[in-house]
Enzyme design. Structure first.
Site, PDB file in Angstrom:
ATOM      1  N   GLU A 140      20.654 -23.840 -18.050  1.00  0.00           N
ATOM      2  CA  GLU A 140      19.776 -23.314 -17.328  1.00  0.00           C
ATOM      3  C   GLU A 140      20.325 -22.402 -16.199  1.00  0.00           C
ATOM      4  O   GLU A 140      19.658 -22.416 -14.921  1.00  0.00           O
ATOM      5  CB  GLU A 140      18.522 -24.204 -16.541  1.00  0.00           C
ATOM      6  CG  GLU A 140      17.976 -25.170 -17.510  1.00  0.00           C
ATOM      7  CD  GLU A 140      17.073 -25.999 -17.213  1.00  0.00           C
ATOM      8  OE1 GLU A 140      16.855 -26.108 -15.909  1.00  0.00           O
ATOM      9  OE2 GLU A 140      16.343 -26.880 -17.749  1.00  0.00           O
ATOM     10  N   GLU A 182      17.610 -29.649 -24.321  1.00  0.00           N
ATOM     11  CA  GLU A 182      17.067 -30.382 -23.648  1.00  0.00           C
ATOM     12  C   GLU A 182      15.632 -30.485 -23.852  1.00  0.00           C
ATOM     13  O   GLU A 182      14.831 -29.303 -23.817  1.00  0.00           O
ATOM     14  CB  GLU A 182      17.231 -30.016 -22.058  1.00  0.00           C
ATOM     15  CG  GLU A 182      16.907 -30.954 -20.954  1.00  0.00           C
ATOM     16  CD  GLU A 182      17.442 -30.518 -19.721  1.00  0.00           C
ATOM     17  OE1 GLU A 182      18.525 -29.948 -19.562  1.00  0.00           O
ATOM     18  OE2 GLU A 182      16.620 -30.659 -18.779  1.00  0.00           O
TER      19      GLU A 182
END
Length: 799
Positions: A414, A491
């Site tokens: 991220e 994820e």
């Protein structure tokens, strides 16, 4: 003459083998006999410093886990509210006179963080990254013989906050002392690959890089050993350059897979004048895999889904101090669930995790960074990025690339640079670094922006594999939006649950919190989350929502659930006193939440029938009863012998449900296939708490001062029925050849310390972690609580 020649040849190989048997290099564990001071004293780097009042301990060591939870600690709630600060470690040791003509190195597997090291007062260097392994050459500064050497290590974890989760503090991974001859194989210098593999044969390539000045009379012998230690292939090469390429052909190789993790060893011997002057052995596995834009992932030519979980590096109540048994227990629990892959979120893992995954059959996504130049926390790795990111990434790949379990590298999680053009240049730079050291595995980055037109890391064109975090709503259309690309869910889910807590009704999905700016207002006053799979963070999904999508499409190669276990820190969705995450399929103490059995029913072929919740409620209350099952057509539920209905999964259902008025007694479930009973299970109404039960995961452990036995503490009624809603304080006493290492109960809000001789059970369960001493004998554990019958258990600690 011929006899003389044969005799000379025999002597030559005898000398080589004998020298090898004696081990030309020596690697020894350097964990024992350290002294520790919590605080800062810059004069502690001096060799003659008086450390006689310092605490004596063995490594690995995490000092933060020994502290108290406090929301005033600068680590903040994100790191669990445990203390950090600065600390010093020192150790006195001797080096034998026989090593005076040798090299001596010290290897740290990981120190969190900003470590600085001195030997006999000489400064060796600083390593800011708390997750990477590193080495220093002690040779120029050592004293030999009976003279004492002093190594000093300063650890500075005071720059808080520096993480989004619990990091631990100190020399929390293993330390090694390695002694070699002056001519030796450098650290991480050999790379083992299997470019040609099938069921009939395999080519093992070994690429070894030696220092710049090469002795032309050297030879390098490479041997392949099977799991019995027998040599199954070997080759000897003259050292004519700094890079030696060797190939060995094996017939009928045993392939490494998640169900058959067969391991070979590669033994390298550096030979000069028929003497082995250095030797090095590493583990390898023979396997091949591929990602396909239409068919997904295959291992050894067999299509399979990557059934993964993300793991942070703490071991619950033990903190981040590495313990092989603690890691093994986690992996065993996950393996039994059907998990076959681990993502090392979001940093290089302990080497022991990789060794165990090689051995136990887990695929690994080895992740490097949680941030690049742009920060996520005030004092995180962005402060060291410019100076250290190249070296840190190189060292990670060099250290880990021979593990057969690793199937992909992740250069970030991220990363904020995905939202601006620097994501292009940095993404390309990092992938190039990885590819220069390992071109055999795909490189990905866990992307949180699923729009390919605006994600700059994706736009770099450098990624081999598109990794998406969440955004399950775009998965079905992935091939349209990312034509020709390959995908993995890096994820997923972020579902929330508290073990053993249930809110009704269960058949509506909730997002807690609803967005990043709105505080949670409709949560529970006791900071719990329902264990029905119906609550998730706003950015994610329930477990069932995403898994239904992943299982439907072949091109979706798999996923990594956030997370396998609860972890300390990041306690979404609540503020203090919540101090641990709610994301785990398994709670912090290692007790499975109910959704564990959904995965087990989907990810394994073993028969599963799990019915919940517990059966202690108010009379007449409407209770939602769920069942996870497999290998059956239907499940029938009975309350006190009376059928409350037969349920079957319809469409893509992953569970069945009954809504029934509660009455005390026995709730039973029976699964059937073709009318034949497959499994039967039941939950029973418990009476008043009556006694404590202790149950060990292993009744015999090693007397090595490291091994662990995990003791489940249960509160039972008079009829030995577990009491599901009791939170009794239990006091422990451990005598004999072991110690009480830590205690826990799986609650995300319990602020009692882990290092203690007492702890409350939570929803009827608690945990005591027993560690052996270095002397064999019995370990006696006693548990007592006010008003309850006490319990006693004996563990055998043996050599």
């Amino acid at each position: 003459m011929r006899l003389c020649y044969l005799y000379t040849l025999f002597l030559m190989f005898f000398v080589v083998d004998f020298a090898s048997a004696q081990n030309a290099r020596k690697t020894e564990n350097f964990n024992t006999g350290w002294k520790f001071f919590l605080g800062d004293d810059t004069t502690a780097k001096q060799a003659k410093y008086d450390d006689s009042r310092w605490r004596k301990l063995d490594l690995p060591h995490d000092w933060s886990i020994e502290g108290k939870f406090d929301d005033k600690n600068p680590t903040t709630q994100a790191e669990g509210g445990l203390p950090a600060g600065k600390g010093w470690y020192r150790k006195n040791f001797v080096i034998p006179a026989s090593s005076k003509s040798k090299n001596v190195f010290i290897d740290f597997d990981g120190v969190y963080h900003n470590s600085e090291v001195w030997i006999n007062g000489h400064y060796l260097g600083k390593r800011p990254n708390g997750y990477i392994s590193f080495r220093y050459d002690l040779t120029p500064y050592l004293k030999f013989g009976a003279r004492q050497n002093v190594i000093a290590v300063r650890v500075d974890n005071s720059d808080q906050p520096n993480s989004r989760w619990y990091t631990g503090s100190g020399i929390y991974r293993n330390v090694w002392l390695t002694t070699t001859n002056k001519t030796y194989l450098p650290q991480w210098s050999s790379f083992i690959t299997t470019p040609q593999v099938d069921q009939q044969s395999a080519t093992i390539n070994i690429r070894t890089v030696l220092p710049g000045s090469v002795n032309r009379e050297l030879k390098l012998k490479a041997s392949i050993l099977d799991d019995k230690g027998e040599v199954v292939g070997a080759t000897v090469s003259a050292v004519k350059d700094t890079v030696i390429q060797q190939g060995i052909q094996l017939n009928n190789p045993q392939l490494w897979s998640v169900n058959h993790p067969y391991l070979y060893k590669v033994k390298l011997q550096l030979i000069a004048a028929d003497q082995v002057i250095d030797d090095y052995t590493t583990t390898t596995g023979i396997r091949y895999f591929s990602f396909d834009a239409d068919k997904g992932f295959s291992l050894n030519g067999v299509p399979m889904k990557i059934l993964g979980v993300c793991l942070h590096h703490d071991q619950g109540a033990l903190g981040t101090a590495v313990n092989v048994r603690a890691i093994e227990r986690q992996l065993q629990i996950l393996k039994d669930m059907g998990c076959n892959a681990i993502r090392t979120a979001h940093n290089p893992p302990a080497p022991e995790l990789l060794d165990l995954c090689d051995k136990m059959g887990f695929l690994i996504m080895d992740e490097a960074f949680d941030m690049w130049k742009k920060k996520k926390s005030k004092h995180d790795y962005h402060e060291d990025w410019g100076e250290w990111h190249v070296k840190d990434l190189q060292d990670q790949v060099l250290r880990d690339r021979n593990h057969p379990s690793i199937f992909a590298w992740s250069i970030g999680n991220e990363i904020r640079e995905q939202f601006d053009s620097t994501g292009v240049s940095i993404g390309r730079e990092l992938v190039k670094i990885v590819k220069q050291l390992d071109s055999t595995r795909p490189v990905t980055s866990a992307l949180s922006d699923a729009d390919p037109k605006r994600n700059f890391i994706y736009q770099s064109g450098a990624l081999d594999l598109v990794g998406l975090n969440y955004h399950q709503e775009v998965y079905a259309d992935f091939q349209k939006n990312y034509p020709g690309q390959k995908i993995i869910g890096t994820e997923n889910m972020s579902a929330l649950a508290t073990r053993g807590h249930y809110d009704m009704p269960s058949d509506s999905i909730r997002r807690w919190p609803k967005d990043s700016k709105t505080p949670l207002k409709d949560g529970n006053v006791d900071f719990t989350v329902s264990a029905y799979d119906n609550v998730s963070a706003y950015w994610g999904s329930t477990h069932e929502e995403t898994w239904k999508i992943i299982k439907e499409y072949d091109f979706l190669s798999g996923l990594f659930v956030w997370t396998g276990f609860d972890y300390i820190g990041e306690p979404t969705p609540y503020l203090w006193p919540a101090r641990s995450s709610y994301f785990g399929i398994v709670d912090l103490a290692g007790f499975p939440k109910d959704v564990y059995y959904m995965y087990q029913s989907e990810w394994t072929s073993k028969p599963v029938l799990h019915i919940f919740p517990h059966w202690n409620w108010k009379p007449g209350q409407l209770i939602d009863v769920w069942a996870y099952y497999n290998n059956a057509d239907e499940v029938e539920a009975f309350l006190n012998g009376k059928s409350i209905g037969v349920k079957k999964k319809n469409g893509d259902d992953l569970h069945v449900m009954w809504r029934v008025k509660y009455e005390p007694g026995i709730l039973k479930a029976v699964s059937r296939r073709n009318g034949e009973v497959v499994m039967t299970t039941q939950v029973v109404t418990a009476g008043a708490p009556y006694k404590i039960q202790l149950k060990a995961d292993r009744s015999k452990i090693k007397a090595d001062g490291k091994d662990l036995s995990y003791i489940t503490v249960s509160v039972l009624d008079k009829n030995n029925v577990p009491v599901p809603d009791v939170n009794q304080l239990v006091k422990f006493k451990v005598t004999g050849r072991g110690i009480l290492k830590a205690v826990d109960n799986g609650s995300q809000t319990d602020l009692d310390p882990f290092v203690s001789n007492q702890h409350r059970v939570f929803n009827g369960l608690g945990l005591a972690i027993i560690q052996s001493k270095s002397v064999a004998g019995e370990i006696i554990i006693k548990a007592a609580a006010d008003g309850l019958q006490s319990a006693r258990l004996i563990i055998e600690s043996a050599r």
